[in-house]
Every structure is written in C-alpha cells, then in structure tokens.
Enzyme design. Structure first.
Site, PDB file in Angstrom:
ATOM      1  N   ASP A 155      -0.568  -5.987   0.388  1.00 60.29           N
ATOM      2  CA  ASP A 155      -1.777  -6.280  -0.343  1.00 60.29           C
ATOM      3  C   ASP A 155      -1.421  -7.522  -0.997  1.00 60.29           C
ATOM      4  O   ASP A 155      -0.422  -7.899  -1.423  1.00 60.29           O
ATOM      5  CB  ASP A 155      -1.931  -5.146  -1.153  1.00 60.29           C
ATOM      6  CG  ASP A 155      -2.556  -3.777  -0.398  1.00 60.29           C
ATOM      7  OD1 ASP A 155      -3.454  -3.968   0.440  1.00 60.29           O
ATOM      8  OD2 ASP A 155      -2.161  -2.773  -1.004  1.00 60.29           O
ATOM      9  N   VAL A 165       5.250 -14.574 -24.006  1.00 55.98           N
ATOM     10  CA  VAL A 165       6.183 -14.024 -22.779  1.00 55.98           C
ATOM     11  C   VAL A 165       6.803 -15.269 -22.142  1.00 55.98           C
ATOM     12  O   VAL A 165       6.075 -16.152 -22.043  1.00 55.98           O
ATOM     13  CB  VAL A 165       5.356 -13.138 -21.549  1.00 55.98           C
ATOM     14  CG1 VAL A 165       4.488 -14.105 -20.956  1.00 55.98           C
ATOM     15  CG2 VAL A 165       6.255 -12.517 -20.705  1.00 55.98           C
ATOM     16  N   GLU A 166       8.102 -15.158 -21.938  1.00 56.12           N
ATOM     17  CA  GLU A 166       8.764 -16.303 -21.450  1.00 56.12           C
ATOM     18  C   GLU A 166       8.415 -16.560 -19.725  1.00 56.12           C
ATOM     19  O   GLU A 166       8.427 -15.236 -18.986  1.00 56.12           O
ATOM     20  CB  GLU A 166      10.408 -16.056 -21.260  1.00 56.12           C
ATOM     21  CG  GLU A 166      11.346 -17.242 -21.018  1.00 56.12           C
ATOM     22  CD  GLU A 166      11.479 -17.405 -19.515  1.00 56.12           C
ATOM     23  OE1 GLU A 166      11.053 -18.671 -19.231  1.00 56.12           O
ATOM     24  OE2 GLU A 166      11.700 -16.378 -18.879  1.00 56.12           O
ATOM     25  N   SER A 167       7.764 -17.526 -19.366  1.00 55.76           N
ATOM     26  CA  SER A 167       7.104 -17.536 -18.197  1.00 55.76           C
ATOM     27  C   SER A 167       7.976 -17.223 -16.917  1.00 55.76           C
ATOM     28  O   SER A 167       7.903 -16.678 -15.931  1.00 55.76           O
ATOM     29  CB  SER A 167       6.616 -18.677 -17.797  1.00 55.76           C
ATOM     30  OG  SER A 167       7.568 -20.022 -17.971  1.00 55.76           O
ATOM     31  N   HIS A 218      -4.196  -0.711  -5.758  1.00 55.55           N
ATOM     32  CA  HIS A 218      -4.525  -2.072  -6.559  1.00 55.55           C
ATOM     33  C   HIS A 218      -4.978  -1.736  -8.049  1.00 55.55           C
ATOM     34  O   HIS A 218      -4.288  -2.212  -9.080  1.00 55.55           O
ATOM     35  CB  HIS A 218      -5.782  -2.478  -6.062  1.00 55.55           C
ATOM     36  CG  HIS A 218      -5.744  -2.838  -4.893  1.00 55.55           C
ATOM     37  ND1 HIS A 218      -4.774  -3.268  -3.942  1.00 55.55           N
ATOM     38  CD2 HIS A 218      -6.809  -2.861  -3.759  1.00 55.55           C
ATOM     39  CE1 HIS A 218      -5.160  -3.418  -2.809  1.00 55.55           C
ATOM     40  NE2 HIS A 218      -6.229  -3.365  -2.489  1.00 55.55           N
ATOM     41  N   GLU A 219      -5.288  -0.436  -8.384  1.00 54.26           N
ATOM     42  CA  GLU A 219      -5.721  -0.307  -9.883  1.00 54.26           C
ATOM     43  C   GLU A 219      -4.464  -0.092 -10.595  1.00 54.26           C
ATOM     44  O   GLU A 219      -4.374  -0.242 -11.740  1.00 54.26           O
ATOM     45  CB  GLU A 219      -6.707   1.226  -9.963  1.00 54.26           C
ATOM     46  CG  GLU A 219      -8.011   1.007  -9.147  1.00 54.26           C
ATOM     47  CD  GLU A 219      -8.049   1.243  -7.429  1.00 54.26           C
ATOM     48  OE1 GLU A 219      -8.934   1.119  -7.185  1.00 54.26           O
ATOM     49  OE2 GLU A 219      -6.976   1.214  -7.046  1.00 54.26           O
ATOM     50  N   CYS A 247       0.741  -1.158  -0.029  1.00 51.96           N
ATOM     51  CA  CYS A 247      -0.028   0.221   0.044  1.00 51.96           C
ATOM     52  C   CYS A 247       0.792   1.382   0.054  1.00 51.96           C
ATOM     53  O   CYS A 247       1.711   1.290   0.665  1.00 51.96           O
ATOM     54  CB  CYS A 247      -0.949   0.060   1.281  1.00 51.96           C
ATOM     55  SG  CYS A 247      -1.827   1.621   1.340  1.00 51.96           S
TER      56      CYS A 247
END
Length: 153
Positions: free
Chosen positions: A58, A73-75, A92-93, A51
């Site tokens: 969070d 994407v390479e994991s 969060h947004e 936060c």
C-alpha cells in the site's frame, strides 16, 4: 568539536540500518531550539506498508504537522521509523494513527496532526486524519494541500 547536546543521538551521522518494524524503531528527539511558537511539517510522498490481509503493498502520501513544546523529532530517525512500515502489515487507519500517536508519546507537542492520503486499493482512495485537538492560536498552520485522488481524469 561536537555539540554535546546531541551526544545522545545514535543514528544521525552513522550508518543505520532500516528497522525491522515500527515497534522496535527508535525515534530520537532533541531539545526545541526555539522559544517562539512555530509549526514543523514533514511530508513523506512515498510511504509504504503492507495490507495485513493480502500482503500487497500500500502507498500513501503522509503529511505530519506539529507545534513543538520542549522537543523536536530528529529527522533521520523519523525517516527510519517511517521506512520501518515497509514490511509492516496494518490497515491504513492503523498505520496513520499509530504514527501520530507515537509522535505525541515521544514529543508531547503543543499540537499535532497527520494526514494519510492513501492511493486507491480496490479502486477507492482512503484518506485518514488524526489530530490532537484545535491548532494553537497565533501559529501559522497552512493547509496540507494534497489534492484529492483524480486518477487519469
């Protein structure tokens, strides 16, 4: 003998420290190995960030779905990128949309969506959704199936 198509990958197969922050984390990509349209899903049920006001941790369950164009994407690099948020202070947004926008920037997918299902803060769960538009026709796009927060009820 190694496949030279993957010589540019610096994190896969190597000991790689967790990046300090998402801005410096490297997302690696490889050429899409398929010519038929399909969807890729990554679920991260233990995503953490900080936060920006209180400094408290969070937690979220992230689900990332995308239909690749030229790149996937390479994991391992994605795991390290997501882990770099552990000490990153943002709402969060911002976290959820930042991840979606970074993947769009790196991969230029046909379509992408991310669901950020955040655990309660102050008694209220917050769910954040980002998508690049309508999903493409002819590709199976399952529901994300993350249940709404129920507490102990």
């Amino acid at each position: 003998m190694t496949d030279q198509r993957y010589d540019t990958l610096g994190q896969l197969g190597a000991s790689t420290p967790l990046p300090d922050n998402p801005e410096t984390a490297e997302l690696e990509r490889v050429a899409n190995p398929c010519d038929a349209p399909y969807m890729v899903r990554f679920a991260c049920p233990e995503f953490t960030s900080i936060c920006p006001v209180t400094g408290a941790p969070d937690f979220a369950h992230l689900v990332i779905d995308y239909v690749p164009r030229d790149w996937i994407v390479e994991s391992k690099s994605l795991k390290l990128y997501l882990g770099s948020f552990r000490n990153h202070g943002a709402f969060h947004e911002a976290c959820t949309t930042m991840i979606g926008q970074r993947l769009v920037s790196e991969l230029n997918p046909v379509w992408l969506r991310i669901g950020g299902y955040w655990y309660p803060r102050g008694g209220i769960p917050i769910d954040i959704f980002f998508a690049t538009g309508e999903p493409p026709a002819g590709v199976w796009i399952p529901d994300q199936d993350v249940p709404g927060y129920r507490g102990r009820g």
